[in-house]
Design an enzyme around this catalytic site. Structure first.
Site, PDB file in Angstrom:
ATOM      1  N   GLU A 135       0.815  -1.224   0.000  1.00 14.24           N
ATOM      2  CA  GLU A 135       0.000   0.000   0.000  1.00 14.24           C
ATOM      3  C   GLU A 135       0.845   1.268   0.000  1.00 14.24           C
ATOM      4  O   GLU A 135       0.436   2.290  -0.551  1.00 14.24           O
ATOM      5  CB  GLU A 135      -0.951   0.010   1.202  1.00 14.24           C
ATOM      6  CG  GLU A 135      -2.114  -0.971   1.067  1.00 14.24           C
ATOM      7  CD  GLU A 135      -1.774  -2.363   1.581  1.00 14.24           C
ATOM      8  OE1 GLU A 135      -0.599  -2.616   1.917  1.00 14.24           O
ATOM      9  OE2 GLU A 135      -2.693  -3.198   1.649  1.00 14.24           O
TER      10      GLU A 135
ATOM     11  N   PHE B  62     -11.257  -8.327  13.143  1.00 13.29           N
ATOM     12  CA  PHE B  62     -10.152  -8.697  12.262  1.00 13.29           C
ATOM     13  C   PHE B  62      -9.836  -7.546  11.295  1.00 13.29           C
ATOM     14  O   PHE B  62     -10.728  -7.005  10.659  1.00 13.29           O
ATOM     15  CB  PHE B  62     -10.514  -9.965  11.470  1.00 13.29           C
ATOM     16  CG  PHE B  62      -9.435 -10.353  10.485  1.00 13.29           C
ATOM     17  CD1 PHE B  62      -8.164 -10.686  10.926  1.00 13.29           C
ATOM     18  CD2 PHE B  62      -9.690 -10.354   9.117  1.00 13.29           C
ATOM     19  CE1 PHE B  62      -7.164 -11.022  10.025  1.00 13.29           C
ATOM     20  CE2 PHE B  62      -8.693 -10.691   8.210  1.00 13.29           C
ATOM     21  CZ  PHE B  62      -7.430 -11.019   8.660  1.00 13.29           C
ATOM     22  N   GLN B  63      -8.593  -7.200  11.193  1.00  9.21           N
ATOM     23  CA  GLN B  63      -8.112  -6.095  10.354  1.00  9.21           C
ATOM     24  C   GLN B  63      -8.804  -4.776  10.680  1.00  9.21           C
ATOM     25  O   GLN B  63      -9.038  -3.964   9.806  1.00  9.21           O
ATOM     26  CB  GLN B  63      -8.227  -6.427   8.862  1.00  9.21           C
ATOM     27  CG  GLN B  63      -7.284  -7.567   8.462  1.00  9.21           C
ATOM     28  CD  GLN B  63      -7.078  -7.694   6.962  1.00  9.21           C
ATOM     29  OE1 GLN B  63      -7.987  -7.433   6.183  1.00  9.21           O
ATOM     30  NE2 GLN B  63      -5.880  -8.105   6.563  1.00  9.21           N
TER      31      GLN B  63
ATOM     32  N   LYS C 264     -17.558  -1.542   5.670  1.00  8.20           N
ATOM     33  CA  LYS C 264     -18.007  -2.461   4.626  1.00  8.20           C
ATOM     34  C   LYS C 264     -19.531  -2.472   4.482  1.00  8.20           C
ATOM     35  O   LYS C 264     -20.053  -2.580   3.369  1.00  8.20           O
ATOM     36  CB  LYS C 264     -17.498  -3.874   4.945  1.00  8.20           C
ATOM     37  CG  LYS C 264     -17.574  -4.795   3.740  1.00  8.20           C
ATOM     38  CD  LYS C 264     -16.848  -6.108   3.987  1.00  8.20           C
ATOM     39  CE  LYS C 264     -16.938  -7.006   2.755  1.00  8.20           C
ATOM     40  NZ  LYS C 264     -16.253  -8.287   2.970  1.00  8.20           N
TER      41      LYS C 264
ATOM     42  N   MET D 175      24.167   9.567   2.841  1.00 18.35           N
ATOM     43  CA  MET D 175      23.992  10.782   3.639  1.00 18.35           C
ATOM     44  C   MET D 175      24.196  10.484   5.115  1.00 18.35           C
ATOM     45  O   MET D 175      24.762  11.305   5.850  1.00 18.35           O
ATOM     46  CB  MET D 175      22.606  11.389   3.393  1.00 18.35           C
ATOM     47  CG  MET D 175      22.465  12.817   3.878  1.00 18.35           C
ATOM     48  SD  MET D 175      23.638  13.948   3.101  1.00 18.35           S
ATOM     49  CE  MET D 175      22.653  14.643   1.775  1.00 18.35           C
TER      50      MET D 175
END
Lengths: 180, 591
Positions: free
Chosen positions: B58, B120-121, B170, B486
């Protein structure tokens, strides 16, 4: 000039801090208070007092009163940062306008007997505090005023058997006929 | 009921999301499916107006959307699922917030009745993303969805642009409700960014500019965000006034690098002439920049003798780091137009010959000097070669973060805005590769190059797979010095050359890696082979990993050391002797 090795320019600022009371008019929607508080914690600003309630139910407007401290530059930043939040309508610096009234309400529970009890009642009278609950060995006083007055009252109650304090935090409003 | 079933505006929440994307002119989105966004993916499957690019992580979707947005000026759109999908978006959202990139992220959420149950999630997506978005919404009622989506696009793209997130449970995606096309009342009444500058302030600014003896224009990403008109007006202002101009990292390309008034980039790794001009100027015009700490150096010694004019659309940028004399709040295109109008009517080009002579002396210090070698490729040389090979072509450059990024900013000349995509504010290693994916999606026929470092590029390497899947011929040009360059440079200069964990012991074979993904790999060691290999890379019409082996201990100069002011820069010739000798003493054992 004793700069430690750092990728940042570490600088101390010595401008004196000021205390300001800000009135913030917001859309009353879920998460709006979290946004405002998150701004303060995320950017390292102080909150000394915070009061919030819906003030115009039909328009879904809430008013948040925040007492904060910081250098003049930081105070200006706080106002600008608040003002650019999407649900914020208006930010007014009640301290800067210098024409505002600030009030706080406190409920003060004092436990004691005999002379202490009499003294507590006498002081309550002098401070225009009301008794809103009483038992044979305790009182709950309600007191309204500015922060200093309430602090002073609480200090006086301490030796007389202070048990508990609940305070609302500061609410502020401008003097005169004009609205915010 | 029968009326409603024929109403074309009655649809599921998932359908509304796709419809809103279409109504806002979105043609490409970047995303990754998961349980909480399946209804939306089902709608995407059944239409062809919005193309979905499947990323591998993502974070890649977010940076690709950023690259897409920055190279087009349109909002980038990402679609992710709940829980880890949303948390993986935190970096790109923060990146977009810091760099003012318009991004619309739609995230799935567990069904409303499960919110707060540790389902869940599940995660508190709006809570987590609140400080890293310009605004975000959790939509609990399908009938609010259309309004929120339209507002999201409006907030992301107006005022100071930024990322927004819409979290859609959802059950709301499944539920049927009424959709409406975008309309004015969809936006919070409390949100009204100021566009037009205050006329009195503009007059004050013109008066300062007209009487300047040692002026400098300092422009930033705001000019590019404001749109092509602002760029045009900025160039015209430089022409009309004859003033020197420098720019932040974010603002490169607004004024062409080949323009005669160009001083180069300013700041920590900016040119000597840009920083000295900033320090010694008497009037500074800051347009769409924010006096960031990489720009100012030591704040209390920043440009001590100047009157400062600051144009910014965000009032909170004013007086945040540096106190300015004439703040002008509004859109910089709009304000530049007004300034030009007043200037042309009432002022004439100030005589600043002496100032230009002074600048010429600073320029003669040649602060970007480096010594080419016949044995080893210098990273600066590699970027010069890349610039020469792509000059005049339709090219877009992205970068990762670190030395290579600064060298790219110093040695690649940008002639136009929207051609340079880099993570400025947040400094996100791993930005450039997915950003290149997004740029290439927006510009399928252009040459898109990610100037990368070997460490950064491994953070989001998986998006090579996306590039291969969608036949996006991005070129990943890796300046491979085997160090986090760096970090190593700072350790050398500030931490006694103790190179703590800045060396990559197990570097992958980038050629084999490219081939494993189905792309093309190149490896070049010798300066003599560089130009030929770059030409070959450009002619390949597939994704490329170009492993350019460069001098491993080269430092990025010039540099403003920490705690120092603009006029205390470390120039390459001063830095080379003692400092690099020290580096070799400690570093040899490692290489």
């Amino acid at each position: 000039m004793n700069q430690p090795a750092s990728a940042y320019f570490i600088e101390e600022r010595h401008d004196p801090n000021e205390t300001h009371t800000l009135a913030v008019l917001v859309q009353n929607e879920p998460g709006v208070l979290a946004r405002v508080i998150g701004l303060f914690s995320g950017r390292g600003y102080n909150i000394e007092s915070l009061t919030v309630s819906e003030t115009e139910a039909q328009k879904h407007l809430s008013r948040i009163t925040i007492v904060t401290t910081g250098t003049p530059m930081v105070i200006a930043q706080i106002k600008n940062q608040l003002d650019r939040m999407i649900p914020v309508y208006q930010v007014v610096d009640m301290t800067q306008t210098r024409r505002s009234i600030e009030r706080e309400l406190a409920m003060v529970k004092v436990r004691g007997q005999g002379e202490h009890r009499v003294e507590a009642l006498r002081l309550a009278d002098a401070f225009r505090a009301r008794v809103i609950d009483a038992t044979t060995e305790s009182f709950v006083f309600e007191i309204t005023g500015n922060t200093d007055k309430i602090n002073q009252y609480i200090d006086l109650m301490r030796p007389l058997g202070l048990v508990e304090v609940s305070r609302t935090g500061v609410a502020a409003i401008g003097r005169g006929p004009e609205g915010m | 009921m029968s009326d409603k079933s024929h109403d074309p505006n009655q649809m599921t929440g998932a359908a509304m999301i796709v419809r809103a994307l279409i109504d806002h002119g979105v043609t490409d989105i970047f995303g990754y499916p998961g349980g909480a966004v399946l209804p939306i993916y089902d709608e995407i499957f059944q239409q062809s107006e919005v193309q979905h690019i499947l990323v591998r992580h993502e974070q890649g979707a977010g940076h690709a959307a950023e690259g897409y947005a920055r190279s087009t000026g349109k909002p980038g759109v990402a679609l992710v699922t709940s829980g880890p999908g949303a948390t993986n978006m935190v970096t790109p959202l923060t990146d977009a917030l810091m760099d003012s990139i318009p991004l619309v992220c739609i995230s799935g959420q567990v069904p409303t009745h499960l919110i707060g149950n540790d389902a869940f999630q599940e995660c508190d997506t709006v809570g987590i993303t609140r400080p890293c978005t310009k605004h975000n919404w959790l939509v609990r009622d399908v009938n609010d969805l259309a309004k929120v989506l339209h507002e999201a696009f409006y907030v992301a793209t107006t005022g100071r642009p930024g990322p927004v997130l819409v979290d859609v449970p959802k059950d709301v995606q499944f539920a049927t409700g009424t959709y409406h096309p975008p309309r004015k009342s969809d936006v919070h009444r409390s949100y009204a960014p100021r566009v037009k500058g205050d006329a009195t302030q503009i007059r004050k600014a013109v008066a300062l500019l007209a009487n300047a003896k040692r002026p400098v224009i300092y422009s930033g990403g705001g000019v590019i965000n404001s749109g092509p008109e602002a760029t045009k007006l900025l160039r015209e202002l430089v022409e009309v006034t004859g003033f020197p101009i420098t720019s932040t990292l974010m603002g490169l390309g607004a004024y062409p690098a080949s323009g005669k008034n160009w001083l180069g980039m300013l700041g920590m790794h900016g040119t000597y002439e840009a920083n000295m001009s900033m320090h010694d100027c008497d009037v500074m015009l800051c347009v769409g920049a924010r006096f960031d700490d990489r720009i100012t150096g030591r704040v209390d010694a920043f440009s001590p003798g100047s009157k400062k004019i600051h144009i910014d659309i965000d009032p909170s940028s004013i007086n945040k780091n540096i106190r300015v004399d004439v703040p002008i709040i509004g859109d910089c295109g709009n304000i530049l137009g007004d300034i030009l109008q007043v200037f042309k009517a009432e002022a004439k080009k100030p005589d600043i010959k002496a100032w230009w002579q002074q600048i010429a002396q600073w320029r003669a210090r040649n602060s970007l000097y480096f010594k080419k070698s016949n044995d080893v490729i210098l990273p600066q040389h590699a970027i010069q070669s890349l610039f020469e090979a792509t000059r005049g072509r339709d090219t877009y450059i992205t970068t990762e973060v670190g030395q290579h990024q600064m060298w790219a900013a110093q040695f690649y000349g940008f002639e136009e805005p929207h051609r340079w995509m880099t993570s400025g504010g947040l400094g996100t290693m791993g930005y450039g590769l997915p950003a290149a994916v997004g740029v290439q999606v927006a510009h399928p026929d252009s040459l898109v190059i990610d100037i990368a470092g070997d460490a950064s590029v491994q953070m989001t390497m998986q998006e090579m797979s996306t590039a291969v899947q969608y036949e996006l011929p991005i070129k990943i040009f890796i300046l491979n010095n085997q160090y986090m360059g760096m970090v190593r440079q700072w350790q050398q200069l500030l931490h006694g050359n103790r190179l703590s964990h800045s060396y990559s012991e197990a570097m992958p074979d980038f050629v084999k890696l490219a081939e494993a993904y189905g792309g093309v790999g190149f490896q070049v060691h010798k300066p003599g082979d560089l130009d030929g290999a770059i030409q070959e890379m450009i002619s390949v019409k597939r994704p490329v990993l170009f492993d350019c082996r460069v001098a491993s201990l080269e430092n990025c100069f010039p540099m403003i050391p920490s705690g120092k002011a603009h006029n205390e820069m470390l120039l390459p010739e001063q830095a080379n002797d003692e400092a690099t000798a020290k580096a070799f003493a400690g570093g040899k054992a490692l290489v």
